[in-house]
Design a protein around this motif. Structure first.
Motif, short mmCIF file in Angstrom:
data_model
loop_
_atom_site.label_atom_id
_atom_site.label_comp_id
_atom_site.label_asym_id
_atom_site.label_seq_id
_atom_site.Cartn_x
_atom_site.Cartn_y
_atom_site.Cartn_z
N ASP A 14 0.83 -1.20 0.00
CA ASP A 14 0.00 0.00 0.00
C ASP A 14 0.87 1.25 0.00
N MET A 15 1.61 1.46 -1.07
CA MET A 15 2.48 2.63 -1.16
C MET A 15 1.90 3.65 -2.12
N GLU A 16 2.24 4.87 -1.88
CA GLU A 16 1.81 5.98 -2.71
C GLU A 16 3.06 6.62 -3.31
N THR A 17 2.95 7.06 -4.55
CA THR A 17 4.07 7.73 -5.21
C THR A 17 3.90 9.23 -5.03
N LEU A 18 4.96 9.86 -4.55
CA LEU A 18 4.97 11.31 -4.36
C LEU A 18 6.15 11.90 -5.11
N ILE A 19 5.97 13.08 -5.62
CA ILE A 19 7.07 13.83 -6.21
C ILE A 19 7.27 15.04 -5.32
N ILE A 20 8.46 15.13 -4.73
CA ILE A 20 8.73 16.23 -3.81
C ILE A 20 10.00 16.96 -4.24
N ASN A 21 10.03 18.24 -3.99
CA ASN A 21 11.22 19.04 -4.25
C ASN A 21 11.87 19.35 -2.91
N ILE A 22 13.14 19.00 -2.79
CA ILE A 22 13.87 19.16 -1.55
C ILE A 22 15.04 20.11 -1.82
N PRO A 23 15.24 21.09 -0.95
CA PRO A 23 16.42 21.95 -1.12
C PRO A 23 17.69 21.09 -1.15
N GLU A 24 18.58 21.40 -2.05
CA GLU A 24 19.78 20.59 -2.26
C GLU A 24 20.57 20.36 -0.97
N LYS A 25 20.65 21.38 -0.13
CA LYS A 25 21.42 21.26 1.11
C LYS A 25 20.78 20.28 2.10
N LYS A 26 19.49 20.04 1.97
CA LYS A 26 18.78 19.17 2.91
C LYS A 26 18.46 17.79 2.33
N SER A 27 18.77 17.55 1.07
CA SER A 27 18.31 16.32 0.42
C SER A 27 18.88 15.05 1.06
N GLU A 28 20.14 15.05 1.44
CA GLU A 28 20.72 13.85 2.06
C GLU A 28 20.05 13.54 3.40
N LEU A 29 19.82 14.56 4.19
CA LEU A 29 19.16 14.37 5.49
C LEU A 29 17.75 13.81 5.30
N VAL A 30 17.00 14.41 4.38
CA VAL A 30 15.63 13.96 4.12
C VAL A 30 15.64 12.53 3.60
N LYS A 31 16.56 12.21 2.70
CA LYS A 31 16.64 10.83 2.17
C LYS A 31 16.92 9.83 3.27
N GLU A 32 17.84 10.16 4.17
CA GLU A 32 18.16 9.25 5.27
C GLU A 32 16.95 9.02 6.17
N LEU A 33 16.24 10.10 6.48
CA LEU A 33 15.04 9.96 7.32
C LEU A 33 13.98 9.11 6.63
N LEU A 34 13.78 9.35 5.36
CA LEU A 34 12.77 8.58 4.62
C LEU A 34 13.17 7.11 4.49
N LYS A 35 14.45 6.83 4.28
CA LYS A 35 14.92 5.44 4.21
C LYS A 35 14.62 4.71 5.51
N GLU A 36 14.80 5.39 6.63
CA GLU A 36 14.51 4.79 7.94
C GLU A 36 13.03 4.41 8.05
N LEU A 37 12.18 5.12 7.34
CA LEU A 37 10.74 4.84 7.36
C LEU A 37 10.32 3.83 6.29
N GLY A 38 11.28 3.30 5.55
CA GLY A 38 10.97 2.30 4.54
C GLY A 38 10.61 2.85 3.17
N VAL A 39 10.89 4.11 2.96
CA VAL A 39 10.60 4.74 1.68
C VAL A 39 11.66 4.31 0.67
N THR A 40 11.24 3.99 -0.54
CA THR A 40 12.17 3.63 -1.61
C THR A 40 12.26 4.80 -2.58
N PHE A 41 13.38 4.88 -3.28
CA PHE A 41 13.62 5.98 -4.21
C PHE A 41 13.82 5.43 -5.61
#
Length: 81
Positions: free
Chosen positions: A11-38
């Motif tokens: 039951d996954m949903e596809t989202l398209i999000i724009n992340i400021p370049e300086k914050k993208s690694e942090l956001v990706k790490e947090l999302l990976k911890e939640l089981g989000v795939t890229f």
């Protein structure tokens, strides 16, 4: 995998999000911890939608506003720069 995890990943949903370049690694790490795939998508012409300012600039350029004459083809335009 237990039943809960299996259901979670079906039951996954596809989202398209724009992340400021300086914050993208942090956001990706947090999302990976939640089981989000890229998945990287190719930036094909159909995927790109210009914002209103860019679209207005493109339209003005096609009409020749700001460059003296309408753009007939990209090669002659680039050579005129």
């Amino acid at each position: 995998m237990n039943g809960w995890c299996k259901s979670l990943y079906l039951d996954m949903e596809t989202l398209i999000i724009n992340i400021p370049e300086k914050k993208s690694e942090l956001v990706k790490e947090l999302l990976k911890e939640l089981g989000v795939t890229f998945r990287k998508e190719s930036a094909g012409k159909s995927a790109y939608v210009p914002n209103s300012v860019t679209q207005r600039t493109i339209d003005d350029a096609h009409k020749g506003i700001g460059i003296g004459e309408p753009i007939k083809d990209i090669t002659s335009y680039i050579n005129s720069l």
